[in-house]
Design a protein around this motif. Structure first.
Motif, PDB file in Angstrom:
ATOM      1  N   LYS A 102      37.652  -8.069  26.612  1.00 24.61           N
ATOM      2  CA  LYS A 102      37.822  -7.669  25.014  1.00 24.61           C
ATOM      3  C   LYS A 102      36.234  -8.774  24.593  1.00 24.61           C
ATOM      4  CE  LYS A 102      40.795  -7.159  22.418  1.00 24.61           C
ATOM      5  NZ  LYS A 102      42.019  -7.079  21.543  1.00 24.61           N
ATOM      6  N   ALA A 103      36.195  -9.382  24.416  1.00 24.07           N
ATOM      7  CA  ALA A 103      35.088 -10.565  24.437  1.00 24.07           C
ATOM      8  C   ALA A 103      33.593 -10.419  25.071  1.00 24.07           C
ATOM      9  CB  ALA A 103      34.759 -12.104  25.084  1.00 24.07           C
ATOM     10  N   ILE A 104      33.480  -9.969  26.343  1.00 26.91           N
ATOM     11  CA  ILE A 104      32.526  -9.187  26.966  1.00 26.91           C
ATOM     12  C   ILE A 104      32.307  -8.176  26.273  1.00 26.91           C
ATOM     13  CG2 ILE A 104      31.946  -7.764  29.084  1.00 26.91           C
ATOM     14  CD1 ILE A 104      33.587  -9.750  30.753  1.00 26.91           C
ATOM     15  N   ASP A 139      33.534 -11.647  36.313  1.00 28.84           N
ATOM     16  CA  ASP A 139      32.183 -12.417  36.645  1.00 28.84           C
ATOM     17  C   ASP A 139      31.066 -11.230  37.167  1.00 28.84           C
ATOM     18  OD1 ASP A 139      33.218 -15.170  36.154  1.00 28.84           O
ATOM     19  OD2 ASP A 139      34.225 -15.211  38.092  1.00 28.84           O
ATOM     20  N   LEU A 140      31.675 -10.677  37.832  1.00 30.97           N
ATOM     21  CA  LEU A 140      31.121  -9.318  38.250  1.00 30.97           C
ATOM     22  C   LEU A 140      29.953  -9.091  37.376  1.00 30.97           C
ATOM     23  CD1 LEU A 140      33.399  -8.118  41.373  1.00 30.97           C
ATOM     24  CD2 LEU A 140      31.144  -9.563  41.810  1.00 30.97           C
ATOM     25  N   ILE A 141      30.901  -8.983  36.222  1.00 35.50           N
ATOM     26  CA  ILE A 141      30.625  -7.629  34.946  1.00 35.50           C
ATOM     27  C   ILE A 141      28.869  -8.677  34.339  1.00 35.50           C
ATOM     28  CG2 ILE A 141      30.513  -6.799  32.874  1.00 35.50           C
ATOM     29  CD1 ILE A 141      33.755  -6.096  33.798  1.00 35.50           C
ATOM     30  N   THR A 142      29.684  -9.599  34.056  1.00 33.53           N
ATOM     31  CA  THR A 142      28.409 -10.724  33.770  1.00 33.53           C
ATOM     32  C   THR A 142      27.773 -11.209  34.225  1.00 33.53           C
ATOM     33  OG1 THR A 142      30.173 -12.348  34.267  1.00 33.53           O
ATOM     34  CG2 THR A 142      30.851 -11.879  31.101  1.00 33.53           C
ATOM     35  N   SER A 143      28.297 -10.989  35.260  1.00 32.77           N
ATOM     36  CA  SER A 143      26.237 -11.617  36.735  1.00 32.77           C
ATOM     37  C   SER A 143      25.515 -10.180  36.714  1.00 32.77           C
ATOM     38  CB  SER A 143      26.813 -12.236  37.522  1.00 32.77           C
ATOM     39  OG  SER A 143      27.396 -10.873  38.046  1.00 32.77           O
ATOM     40  N   GLY A 144      25.962  -9.094  36.171  1.00 37.03           N
ATOM     41  CA  GLY A 144      25.712  -8.264  36.177  1.00 37.03           C
ATOM     42  C   GLY A 144      25.653  -7.721  37.911  1.00 37.03           C
ATOM     43  N   ARG A 145      26.677  -7.911  38.936  1.00 36.94           N
ATOM     44  CA  ARG A 145      26.705  -7.841  40.491  1.00 36.94           C
ATOM     45  C   ARG A 145      26.981  -5.998  40.129  1.00 36.94           C
ATOM     46  NH1 ARG A 145      28.433  -9.788  45.692  1.00 36.94           N
ATOM     47  NH2 ARG A 145      28.401  -7.681  46.744  1.00 36.94           N
ATOM     48  N   LEU A 146      28.210  -6.107  39.407  1.00 36.82           N
ATOM     49  CA  LEU A 146      29.244  -4.855  39.782  1.00 36.82           C
ATOM     50  C   LEU A 146      27.848  -3.715  39.030  1.00 36.82           C
ATOM     51  CD1 LEU A 146      31.096  -2.588  39.083  1.00 36.82           C
ATOM     52  CD2 LEU A 146      31.196  -3.267  36.874  1.00 36.82           C
ATOM     53  N   PHE A 147      26.968  -3.545  38.022  1.00 36.39           N
ATOM     54  CA  PHE A 147      25.600  -2.366  37.960  1.00 36.39           C
ATOM     55  C   PHE A 147      24.616  -2.805  38.791  1.00 36.39           C
ATOM     56  CE2 PHE A 147      27.239  -4.737  33.762  1.00 36.39           C
ATOM     57  CZ  PHE A 147      28.812  -3.441  33.893  1.00 36.39           C
ATOM     58  N   SER A 148      24.001  -3.445  39.029  1.00 33.23           N
ATOM     59  CA  SER A 148      22.734  -3.386  40.146  1.00 33.23           C
ATOM     60  C   SER A 148      24.077  -2.602  41.485  1.00 33.23           C
ATOM     61  CB  SER A 148      23.247  -5.393  40.650  1.00 33.23           C
ATOM     62  OG  SER A 148      22.094  -5.088  42.592  1.00 33.23           O
ATOM     63  N   ASP A 149      25.567  -3.522  41.762  1.00 30.07           N
ATOM     64  CA  ASP A 149      25.511  -2.949  43.782  1.00 30.07           C
ATOM     65  C   ASP A 149      26.050  -1.415  42.785  1.00 30.07           C
ATOM     66  OD1 ASP A 149      26.101  -4.327  44.232  1.00 30.07           O
ATOM     67  OD2 ASP A 149      28.038  -4.968  44.306  1.00 30.07           O
ATOM     68  N   LEU A 150      26.145  -0.812  41.326  1.00 30.64           N
ATOM     69  CA  LEU A 150      26.236   0.769  41.470  1.00 30.64           C
ATOM     70  C   LEU A 150      25.296   1.593  40.780  1.00 30.64           C
ATOM     71  CD1 LEU A 150      29.762   0.206  39.010  1.00 30.64           C
ATOM     72  CD2 LEU A 150      29.176   1.127  41.088  1.00 30.64           C
ATOM     73  N   GLY A 151      24.240   1.019  40.546  1.00 28.73           N
ATOM     74  CA  GLY A 151      22.714   1.693  40.682  1.00 28.73           C
ATOM     75  C   GLY A 151      23.121   1.964  38.824  1.00 28.73           C
ATOM     76  N   ALA A 152      23.163   1.318  37.598  1.00 35.75           N
ATOM     77  CA  ALA A 152      23.985   1.727  36.790  1.00 35.75           C
ATOM     78  C   ALA A 152      23.536   0.354  36.047  1.00 35.75           C
ATOM     79  CB  ALA A 152      25.147   1.562  36.730  1.00 35.75           C
ATOM     80  N   ALA A 153      22.702   1.395  34.709  1.00 40.53           N
ATOM     81  CA  ALA A 153      22.711  -0.147  33.113  1.00 40.53           C
ATOM     82  C   ALA A 153      24.247  -0.780  33.067  1.00 40.53           C
ATOM     83  CB  ALA A 153      22.241   0.882  32.116  1.00 40.53           C
ATOM     84  N   PRO A 154      23.510  -2.166  32.292  1.00 41.89           N
ATOM     85  CA  PRO A 154      25.017  -2.711  32.079  1.00 41.89           C
ATOM     86  C   PRO A 154      25.982  -1.703  31.092  1.00 41.89           C
ATOM     87  CG  PRO A 154      23.247  -4.048  31.591  1.00 41.89           C
ATOM     88  CD  PRO A 154      22.994  -2.732  32.146  1.00 41.89           C
ATOM     89  N   PHE A 155      27.071  -1.722  30.663  1.00 41.41           N
ATOM     90  CA  PHE A 155      27.816  -1.438  29.549  1.00 41.41           C
ATOM     91  C   PHE A 155      26.583  -0.760  28.896  1.00 41.41           C
ATOM     92  CE2 PHE A 155      31.469  -3.327  31.401  1.00 41.41           C
ATOM     93  CZ  PHE A 155      31.824  -3.260  32.837  1.00 41.41           C
TER      94      PHE A 155
END
Length: 270
Positions: free
Chosen positions: A243-245, A207-223
């Motif tokens: 795998k689906a993501i 959920d943190l990946i699909t919501s974008g929270r992970l990338f926002s916290d890291l200051g990184a672009a999505p996968f």
């Protein structure tokens, strides 16, 4: 990882296993523990691989299951990280081991969570749930990992804060490691998340990946398959979701025989 051991027919144990001695046991919680053993000089493995580990039954048969090796390739001892399943054929016994006891360690390490399974990239994400952290413990202590990537991100998603085993290692311990301390301090990011208790990062890692929270916290672009590589280890549902993501972002699964954008460990899926 689930407690799905294999009881093999009684044969000469030393044909298939090293008989090692327990040197250290640590119980993190009522459901998680780690242990260390002696290591045969003959055992060679790559960071991220697993071996069969277990006990000899009273009738002489070995009862074993797959365990990722959590120690570094240069460590003179072996370390393993395990769940405790009260009625599990193996872990109901293994959780009671003490220093001085003997355990069986398979002679043939294998697995897909190795650098050879990945194409070159800039950032490596080691994404795990629960005891799926174990292979990352070996990889983050390997200088080759830092040589291959500009940044290494370890995510560990658990149910309760107490389940964040090895948190201290990631937050402070690795910086003092004589082999990787400088590289880890410069390149390693530890990103824990908790699903059932309040924590600074709450929610399932998917959920943190699909919501974008992970990338926002890291200051990184999505996968981005052009730059980001992933290794995955955890529950079957987690692996299916990931795998689906990744498929939706154009990622290709890799293997030792044919490197790709990400790899996952199938040995623990049942």
């Amino acid at each position: 990882m689930t407690d799905t051991p294999v009881a093999r027919p009684a044969r000469r144990l030393d044909a298939f296993f090293h008989i090692e001695t327990v040197t250290w046991v640590h119980h993190w919680t009522e459901s998680l523990f780690s242990f260390r053993t002696t290591r045969s000089p003959e055992l060679r493995f790559a960071s991220g691989q697993f071996v069969m580990v277990g006990l000899q039954l009273p009738d002489g048969r070995p009862l074993v299951r797959a365990y990722s090796i959590a120690s570094s390739t240069e460590d003179p001892q072996l370390e393993f990280y395990s769940i405790k399943v009260p009625d599990g054929p193996l872990t109901s016994r293994l959780q009671h081991i003490e220093v001085g006891d003997q355990v069986l360690v398979g002679k043939k390490p294998t697995g897909t969570l190795v650098l050879e399974g990945l194409r070159p990239g800039k950032r490596l994400y080691l994404v795990g749930t629960g005891t799926g952290l174990a292979p990352w413990l070996a990889l983050v202590r390997d200088p080759a990992v830092y040589a291959a990537f500009d940044q290494v991100v370890v995510t560990h998603s658990v149910r309760e804060v107490g389940d964040l085993s090895y948190r201290e290692l990631f937050e402070t311990g690795l910086a003092e490691d004589p082999r990787v301390g400088g590289a880890a301090a410069a390149k390693l990011v530890y990103y824990p998340s908790v699903t059932r208790e309040p924590f600074r990062t709450s929610g399932r890692i998917t959920d943190l990946i699909t919501s974008g929270r992970l990338f926002s916290d890291l200051g990184a672009a999505p996968f981005d398959p052009a730059a980001d590589r992933l290794m995955l280890c955890g529950s079957p549902d987690f692996l299916t979701d990931m795998k689906a993501i990744l498929a939706g972002r154009g990622y290709e699964e890799g293997a030792v025989a044919a490197a790709g954008d990400y790899v996952l460990e199938k040995a623990f899926v049942s």
